[in-house]
Structures are given as structure tokens and as C-alpha cells.
Design an enzyme around this catalytic site. Structure first.
Site, PDB file in Angstrom:
ATOM      1  N   GLU A   1      38.137   4.361  -6.037  1.00  0.00           N
ATOM      2  CA  GLU A   1      37.410   5.639  -6.117  1.00  0.00           C
ATOM      3  C   GLU A   1      36.102   5.597  -5.317  1.00  0.00           C
ATOM      4  O   GLU A   1      35.214   6.407  -5.548  1.00  0.00           O
ATOM      5  CB  GLU A   1      37.114   5.957  -7.606  1.00  0.00           C
ATOM      6  CG  GLU A   1      38.362   6.041  -8.483  1.00  0.00           C
ATOM      7  CD  GLU A   1      38.958   4.684  -8.835  1.00  0.00           C
ATOM      8  OE1 GLU A   1      40.015   4.632  -9.479  1.00  0.00           O
ATOM      9  OE2 GLU A   1      38.351   3.648  -8.416  1.00  0.00           O
ATOM     10  N   SER A   2      35.888   4.642  -4.427  1.00  0.00           N
ATOM     11  CA  SER A   2      34.756   4.475  -3.526  1.00  0.00           C
ATOM     12  C   SER A   2      33.961   3.182  -3.769  1.00  0.00           C
ATOM     13  O   SER A   2      34.497   2.110  -3.577  1.00  0.00           O
ATOM     14  CB  SER A   2      33.839   5.687  -3.555  1.00  0.00           C
ATOM     15  OG  SER A   2      32.931   5.530  -2.495  1.00  0.00           O
TER      16      SER A   2
ATOM     17  N   HIS B   1      21.047  -3.732  -4.743  1.00  0.00           N
ATOM     18  CA  HIS B   1      20.091  -4.649  -4.106  1.00  0.00           C
ATOM     19  C   HIS B   1      19.020  -4.925  -5.163  1.00  0.00           C
ATOM     20  O   HIS B   1      18.541  -3.985  -5.805  1.00  0.00           O
ATOM     21  CB  HIS B   1      19.452  -3.986  -2.882  1.00  0.00           C
ATOM     22  CG  HIS B   1      20.476  -3.470  -1.911  1.00  0.00           C
ATOM     23  ND1 HIS B   1      21.153  -4.301  -1.059  1.00  0.00           N
ATOM     24  CD2 HIS B   1      20.973  -2.221  -1.725  1.00  0.00           C
ATOM     25  CE1 HIS B   1      22.020  -3.584  -0.353  1.00  0.00           C
ATOM     26  NE2 HIS B   1      21.942  -2.317  -0.750  1.00  0.00           N
TER      27      HIS B   1
ATOM     28  N   CYS C   1      34.730   9.244  -6.242  1.00  0.00           N
ATOM     29  CA  CYS C   1      35.500  10.464  -6.000  1.00  0.00           C
ATOM     30  C   CYS C   1      36.613  10.426  -7.030  1.00  0.00           C
ATOM     31  O   CYS C   1      36.771   9.433  -7.738  1.00  0.00           O
ATOM     32  CB  CYS C   1      36.041  10.482  -4.575  1.00  0.00           C
ATOM     33  SG  CYS C   1      37.023   9.016  -4.209  1.00  0.00           S
TER      34      CYS C   1
ATOM     35  N   GLN D   1      13.926 -27.642 -13.811  1.00  0.00           N
ATOM     36  CA  GLN D   1      14.670 -26.899 -12.780  1.00  0.00           C
ATOM     37  C   GLN D   1      15.828 -26.140 -13.419  1.00  0.00           C
ATOM     38  O   GLN D   1      16.146 -26.360 -14.584  1.00  0.00           O
ATOM     39  CB  GLN D   1      15.230 -27.894 -11.749  1.00  0.00           C
ATOM     40  CG  GLN D   1      16.097 -28.969 -12.382  1.00  0.00           C
ATOM     41  CD  GLN D   1      15.997 -30.318 -11.681  1.00  0.00           C
ATOM     42  OE1 GLN D   1      15.540 -30.429 -10.556  1.00  0.00           O
ATOM     43  NE2 GLN D   1      16.381 -31.368 -12.395  1.00  0.00           N
TER      44      GLN D   1
ATOM     45  N   HIS E   1      27.564 -40.633  -1.677  1.00  0.00           N
ATOM     46  CA  HIS E   1      27.456 -41.731  -2.663  1.00  0.00           C
ATOM     47  C   HIS E   1      27.939 -43.065  -2.103  1.00  0.00           C
ATOM     48  O   HIS E   1      27.413 -44.123  -2.471  1.00  0.00           O
ATOM     49  CB  HIS E   1      28.193 -41.335  -3.945  1.00  0.00           C
ATOM     50  CG  HIS E   1      27.517 -40.202  -4.646  1.00  0.00           C
ATOM     51  ND1 HIS E   1      28.160 -39.022  -4.975  1.00  0.00           N
ATOM     52  CD2 HIS E   1      26.228 -40.050  -5.028  1.00  0.00           C
ATOM     53  CE1 HIS E   1      27.286 -38.201  -5.553  1.00  0.00           C
ATOM     54  NE2 HIS E   1      26.108 -38.794  -5.595  1.00  0.00           N
TER      55      HIS E   1
ATOM     56  N   ASP F   1      23.800 -37.016 -11.314  1.00  0.00           N
ATOM     57  CA  ASP F   1      25.232 -36.681 -11.270  1.00  0.00           C
ATOM     58  C   ASP F   1      26.100 -37.912 -11.492  1.00  0.00           C
ATOM     59  O   ASP F   1      27.279 -37.810 -11.788  1.00  0.00           O
ATOM     60  CB  ASP F   1      25.578 -36.028  -9.924  1.00  0.00           C
ATOM     61  CG  ASP F   1      25.099 -36.861  -8.749  1.00  0.00           C
ATOM     62  OD1 ASP F   1      24.165 -36.413  -8.038  1.00  0.00           O
ATOM     63  OD2 ASP F   1      25.594 -37.975  -8.573  1.00  0.00           O
TER      64      ASP F   1
ATOM     65  N   GLU G   1      16.607 -40.995 -14.727  1.00  0.00           N
ATOM     66  CA  GLU G   1      16.779 -39.602 -14.316  1.00  0.00           C
ATOM     67  C   GLU G   1      15.850 -38.750 -15.159  1.00  0.00           C
ATOM     68  O   GLU G   1      15.828 -38.877 -16.397  1.00  0.00           O
ATOM     69  CB  GLU G   1      18.236 -39.174 -14.519  1.00  0.00           C
ATOM     70  CG  GLU G   1      18.511 -37.704 -14.559  1.00  0.00           C
ATOM     71  CD  GLU G   1      18.123 -36.945 -13.302  1.00  0.00           C
ATOM     72  OE1 GLU G   1      17.379 -35.946 -13.437  1.00  0.00           O
ATOM     73  OE2 GLU G   1      18.557 -37.347 -12.213  1.00  0.00           O
TER      74      GLU G   1
ATOM     75  N   ASP H   1      10.608 -39.897 -16.131  1.00  0.00           N
ATOM     76  CA  ASP H   1      10.121 -39.655 -14.771  1.00  0.00           C
ATOM     77  C   ASP H   1      10.160 -40.965 -13.993  1.00  0.00           C
ATOM     78  O   ASP H   1       9.504 -41.951 -14.373  1.00  0.00           O
ATOM     79  CB  ASP H   1       8.679 -39.111 -14.824  1.00  0.00           C
ATOM     80  CG  ASP H   1       8.129 -38.843 -13.424  1.00  0.00           C
ATOM     81  OD1 ASP H   1       7.000 -38.319 -13.331  1.00  0.00           O
ATOM     82  OD2 ASP H   1       8.814 -39.192 -12.446  1.00  0.00           O
ATOM     83  N   GLY H   2      10.901 -40.996 -12.899  1.00  0.00           N
ATOM     84  CA  GLY H   2      11.050 -42.234 -12.125  1.00  0.00           C
ATOM     85  C   GLY H   2       9.748 -42.716 -11.518  1.00  0.00           C
ATOM     86  O   GLY H   2       9.538 -43.923 -11.334  1.00  0.00           O
TER      87      GLY H   2
ATOM     88  N   ASP I   1      15.238 -32.647  -3.171  1.00  0.00           N
ATOM     89  CA  ASP I   1      14.302 -32.334  -2.079  1.00  0.00           C
ATOM     90  C   ASP I   1      12.857 -32.374  -2.568  1.00  0.00           C
ATOM     91  O   ASP I   1      12.601 -32.258  -3.764  1.00  0.00           O
ATOM     92  CB  ASP I   1      14.639 -30.942  -1.515  1.00  0.00           C
ATOM     93  CG  ASP I   1      16.073 -30.914  -0.974  1.00  0.00           C
ATOM     94  OD1 ASP I   1      16.818 -29.980  -1.306  1.00  0.00           O
ATOM     95  OD2 ASP I   1      16.441 -31.865  -0.275  1.00  0.00           O
TER      96      ASP I   1
ATOM     97  N   PRO J   1      10.045 -31.578  -9.516  1.00  0.00           N
ATOM     98  CA  PRO J   1       9.910 -32.938 -10.069  1.00  0.00           C
ATOM     99  C   PRO J   1      10.027 -34.017  -9.005  1.00  0.00           C
ATOM    100  O   PRO J   1       9.496 -35.115  -9.172  1.00  0.00           O
ATOM    101  CB  PRO J   1      11.068 -33.021 -11.059  1.00  0.00           C
ATOM    102  CG  PRO J   1      12.082 -32.035 -10.576  1.00  0.00           C
ATOM    103  CD  PRO J   1      11.269 -30.903 -10.010  1.00  0.00           C
TER     104      PRO J   1
HETATM  105  N1  SAM Z   1      22.175 -35.703  -3.460  1.00  0.00           N
HETATM  106  C1  SAM Z   1      21.107 -34.966  -3.880  1.00  0.00           C
HETATM  107  C2  SAM Z   1      20.177 -34.596  -2.748  1.00  0.00           C
HETATM  108  O1  SAM Z   1      20.354 -35.164  -1.673  1.00  0.00           O
HETATM  109  O2  SAM Z   1      19.355 -33.732  -2.893  1.00  0.00           O
HETATM  110  C3  SAM Z   1      20.386 -35.632  -5.007  1.00  0.00           C
HETATM  111  C4  SAM Z   1      21.241 -35.660  -6.167  1.00  0.00           C
HETATM  112  S1  SAM Z   1      20.578 -36.166  -7.638  1.00  0.00           S
HETATM  113  C5  SAM Z   1      21.300 -34.968  -8.612  1.00  0.00           C
HETATM  114  C6  SAM Z   1      18.883 -35.766  -7.666  1.00  0.00           C
HETATM  115  C7  SAM Z   1      18.282 -36.011  -9.029  1.00  0.00           C
HETATM  116  O3  SAM Z   1      16.926 -36.435  -8.937  1.00  0.00           O
HETATM  117  C8  SAM Z   1      18.261 -34.753  -9.903  1.00  0.00           C
HETATM  118  O4  SAM Z   1      19.116 -34.924 -10.980  1.00  0.00           O
HETATM  119  C9  SAM Z   1      16.804 -34.633 -10.342  1.00  0.00           C
HETATM  120  O5  SAM Z   1      16.660 -34.186 -11.666  1.00  0.00           O
HETATM  121  C10 SAM Z   1      16.322 -36.072 -10.166  1.00  0.00           C
HETATM  122  N2  SAM Z   1      14.879 -36.205 -10.055  1.00  0.00           N
HETATM  123  C11 SAM Z   1      14.025 -35.388  -9.392  1.00  0.00           C
HETATM  124  N3  SAM Z   1      12.768 -35.822  -9.556  1.00  0.00           N
HETATM  125  C12 SAM Z   1      12.826 -36.958 -10.329  1.00  0.00           C
HETATM  126  C13 SAM Z   1      11.859 -37.864 -10.834  1.00  0.00           C
HETATM  127  N4  SAM Z   1      10.555 -37.691 -10.582  1.00  0.00           N
HETATM  128  N5  SAM Z   1      12.283 -38.903 -11.585  1.00  0.00           N
HETATM  129  C14 SAM Z   1      13.605 -39.082 -11.843  1.00  0.00           C
HETATM  130  N6  SAM Z   1      14.588 -38.236 -11.399  1.00  0.00           N
HETATM  131  C15 SAM Z   1      14.183 -37.205 -10.643  1.00  0.00           C
END
Ligand code: SAM
Length: 428
Positions: free
Chosen positions: A64-65, A70, A85, A174, A205, A229, A249, A280-281, A302, A306
Site C-alpha cells: 500500500e506504499s 529518520h 493508498c 559500554q 585470534h 569473547d 576482562e 580493570d587490566g 579501540d 575503558p
Molecule cells: N578484537 C577486538 C578489537 O580488535 O577491537 C577486541 C576484542 S575484546 C572483546 C576487547 C575487550 O577488551 C572487551 O571485552 C573490553 O571490555 C575489554 N577491555 C577494554 N578496556 C579494558 C580494560 N581497561 N581492562 C580490561 N579489559 C578491557
């Protein structure tokens, strides 16, 4: 439809809507198709696109169209068109969307389109066309084009996904989502960045783990930062010489999502050699003792949120300190063609800490990352150097025994063969 007009067009401004809904392409696609169906329209096709960092555009083509939308999540605003329509009552679709979007206010204009007084009818045999259409039309089937886009201001990678969302949680760090892409299968997305997909995760991996493990040959104690992961620890734990892997993680929701929906990747979380820590790593490495790890893998996302600190000088100085004399660091190194600055700055940091000759870069291909060209960056504390490995027979038999699909004895060396523009970028 009135006898005087061919179509009816409602132009709607939905305001004060839930900004998260306004930014959720899967939810909007579902609600727009739902609105059409609620108004008893026949859905032919839906095409929806999520723009990064935010905003959704899409259209549902109906017999009907169409219905189109957005969104501006930053204003809680959606501009919607319902063009019909035939006998369809477009206001039913309007009511459905108002409820789905949680619009606290709205305005709507209804206008007739195609005033027959202004049109001249051509001699067109409608019956055969209708009969033909009826032959192929299956009311339950419609093609869906829902796109997920990972982009920066200049370039993007878009993956078509089925629109199905298997996991969607906003964690303290996140937004964690498991989606299903039509080409690469199920995938983990953090915020709007592709992290890993079932169909190409092995590229990443296998390359983050095996080159260093064949360089060290008898590593025992490994630290993995990030890697929620589970794909990196899965590959590391394939090596029988490994005695202990500590994985730190920051986000427990990532581990939960992958255990539930990506079991092929999160396959080694029950290995008794693995200690899984949600923390926190950056803080963990800061408090770690000196010289205890053979291999330290930074499998982080990236340099935003975190993971920003996972690109800092402080963090890598602590990594250096906690490595054994002959230890190796490997870090997710971004791309010389995407986040070039982060890529080059990280290598300068590693050259500064490990030495100019001891910070090699390995390039590899991963189709679902923007540009497909990605890197692992190394810090070599002692003499152990992946570019000088000689045990290629050991690599060959391991690759055959484990059925690896990316890494092999040739790739082990070719990953360090850099194009000139990359050598210039890192001044090596
Ligand atoms: N392959 C992916 C990439 O290239 O972007 C990375 C995969 S792995 C899922 C990235 C993980 O780093 C995420 O689960 C995220 O929560 C974890 N992460 C980010 N900052 C972190 C920190 N300060 N300490 C520990 N883990 C962290």
C-alpha cells in the site's frame, strides 16, 4: 481511500522520544514493520541503516506504499512518513509508533496525495498486473536490509544483519550486543564497533597468539588483558606447555554474552589452567609483581572508553616490568589505514620502552574491521624474536594437528613484511 485522491500521506513529528530507542536500528525496524502489520498492510521490504555515532534511517515498502523514518537521538526526535493508498488506516500505524517510541509529544499533518482531478488516467490493464502480483506475493515473506555500520568520520564498514538482537545490555563501560550478520554469522559489537564475528574471528585470534608462542616455544605463564569473547585464551590454551593463563576482562557482560551466544569462541572458559578475573587490566598490571609473565597479550578494544588507557605509556611500562627477561608483549595495534594516529603512537610508545629494534609490527587481514587491514604490535624484552624463529616444522605439525585456518609457517614471517608506507608511519 477517498475517491478524490490516490494516496494519503501523514507527516509526523515524534518528539521527546527515548533517545536509546531512537538510536536502536533493530528496535526501530521491528516497530516500523510492526506498525505496518498492525494497520494490516502487506510488507514487501524493509531497509534500515544505523549511522555511527548515532541516528537511524529506514523505509518499509508495503503493498500500500511506504513508511519512512529518520531519527535524531540527540534530540529524542523522529520524522516519520506514513504514505498509504487503498483501505489501510494509517493512523493505526501512527498510534503503534507513538507507543513504541515513547513519544511524549508529537505533531501530525495529513494530506491527500495524487488528486485525481489533476491526473489523466492512462489505458492500463490493472487486472492482469494484479493477478501476476498475487502469484508471487507471500504475505509472510519480506526482504530485510538492516545495516550495522562501524565508521569514523571518513570511512566505514557496513554489515548487513538479520535485524535479530540476541543480547543487548548497556554495561557500566559500554553497550554490549550480540547481533547476527548475514555474511559473517553472529557477532559481538561493543558500542558501535565490531569486535568479533563467528566467520572471521580465527584471523584475529590465531594471529594474536601463535606467532609469540612459537617464538617462546616453552611459555608457561601468560597474562591476557581484555579478550572477553574468549577467542584469545582458546588459542593460547591449545599449547600443552602452557601452565597458567590469567585473563583480566573489565566487563563481565561481555563474557556472559559470549558464553551464551558465541560458544565456539568462548570455548575455553572452563579450562582448569585459566584464571578469569573481571577487573580493570590497567590497575591489574600496575599491581602485578615484576618479571612473572612469559607472554602478555593486550586484546583490548579501540582507544575509547575503558580501553583508552590500554594505549598509554604508563600501562606499557608496567607491562614491561611484569614480563620475564625474555618475555614478549603483543597488543591489538589498530590499523595503519584506520586510526592511523593511534597505530603510529602505540608503536612509538613500544619503541620507547622496549627499544627501536624491539617493537615489530605484524599486519594481518580481518574483513569485518574497517579497511580489513589490522595489526598486532610487539614488545620484545629479551632475545626472543618472532622474526628469527627457526622451528617451522613444529609450526607445520601444530597447524595440521589443530586444524588452524589462518596461521601457518609462511604467514608467521610474512606478517612482519611491511609495506613502505607503514615503515614510514612508524619510522622503522
Ligand atoms: N578484537 C577486538 C578489537 O580488535 O577491537 C577486541 C576484542 S575484546 C572483546 C576487547 C575487550 O577488551 C572487551 O571485552 C573490553 O571490555 C575489554 N577491555 C577494554 N578496556 C579494558 C580494560 N581497561 N581492562 C580490561 N579489559 C578491557
Amino acid at each position: 481511500m477517498s475517491s478524490t485522491a490516490l494516496g494519503n500521506h501523514i507527516l509526523v513529528e515524534f518528539m521527546n522520544c527515548d533517545p536509546h530507542v531512537m538510536n536502536d536500528v533493530a528496535a526501530i525496524e521491528r516497530d516500523m514493520v510492526g506498525a505496518a502489520r498492525k494497520a494490516e498492510a502487506t510488507v514487501i521490504n524493509s531497509t534500515f541503516h544505523h549511522f555511527s555515532p548515532y541516528g537511524v534511517s529506514g523505509v518499509v515498502v508495503i503493498q500500500e506504499s511506504h513508511l519512512a523514518i529518520h531519527t535524531w537521538p540527540e534530540y529524542g526526535y523522529a520524522a516519520v512518513d506514513v504514505f498509504t493508498c487503498g483501505d489501510m488506516n494509517a493512523w493505526i500505524a501512527f498510534d503503534h509508533l507513538k507507543a513504541c517510541f515513547g513519544a511524549k509529544s508529537y505533531s501530525a499533518i495529513e494530506m491527500k496525495r495524487g488528486s485525481v482531478n489533476l491526473l489523466t488516467r492512462n489505458d492500463f490493464d490493472i487486472t492482469s498486473a494484479r493477478e501476476k502480483a498475487a502469484e508471487w506475493r507471500n504475505p509472510d515473506f519480506y526482504t530485510r536490509n538492516v545495516w550495522f555500520t562501524d565508521k569514523d568520520e571518513d570511512q566505514a564498514l557496513s554489515l548487513r544483519f538479520t535485524g535479530d538482537v540476541f543480547f543487548d545490555v548497556q554495561s557500566p563501560f559500554q553497550r554490549v550486543r550480540i547481533l547476527e550478520s548475514t555474511k559473517y554469522g553472529k557477532m559481538l559489537a561493543l558500542d558501535d564497533m565490531v569486535m568479533t564475528t563467528i566467520k572471521d574471528e580465527f584471523h584475529y585470534h590465531e594471529m594474536i597468539s601463535h606467532p609469540s608462542l612459537f617464538t617462546l616455544q616453552n611459555a608457561k605463564n601468560v597474562l591476557v588483558i581484555g579478550g572477553g569473547d574468549g577467542g584469545t585464551v582458546r588459542e593460547v590454551l591449545r599449547h600443552s606447555n602452557i601452565e597458567k593463563v590469567t585473563m583480566v576482562e573489565i566487563d563481565g557482560e561481555v563474557i556472559k554474552a559470549c558464553k551464551e551466544h558465541l560458544p565456539e569462541i568462548a570455548a575455553a572458559f572452563d579450562d582448569p589452567r585459566l584464571e578469569l578475573i573481571v577487573d580493570d587490566g590497567i590497575a591489574y598490571v600496575k599491581n602485578a609483581p615484576d618479571a612473572i609473565y612469559d607472554l602478555l597479550i593486550v586484546d583490548g578494544s579501540d582507544p575509547v572508553g575503558p580501553a583508552e588507557g590500554l594505549f598509554s605509556v604508563d600501562f606499557y611500562q608496567n607491562c614491561y616490568r611484569t614480563l620475564k627477561a625474555d618475555g614478549i608483549l603483543v597488543a591489538q595495534g589498530e590499523s595503519p589505514k584506520f586510526n592511523e594516529r593511534a597505530f603510529a603512537e602505540l608503536n612509538q610508545t613500544l619503541q620507547g620502552i622496549f627499544g627501536k629494534e624491539n617493537a615489530p609490527v605484524g599486519l594481518f587481514f580481518v574483513p569485518t574491521y574497517p579497511t580489513g587491514m589490522w595489526s598486532f604490535q610487539y614488545g620484545l624484552k629479551g632475545a626472543a624474536d618472532p622474526r628469527k624463529v627457526t622451528n617451522t616444522d613444529a609450526i607445520k605439525s601444530f597447524v595440521a594437528e589443530k586444524g588452524l585456518r589462518y596461521y601457518n609457517e609462511d604467514i608467521h614471517f610474512s606478517t612482519f613484511a611491511l609495506p613502505n608506507f607503514v615503515k614510514q608511519l612508524i619510522q622503522q
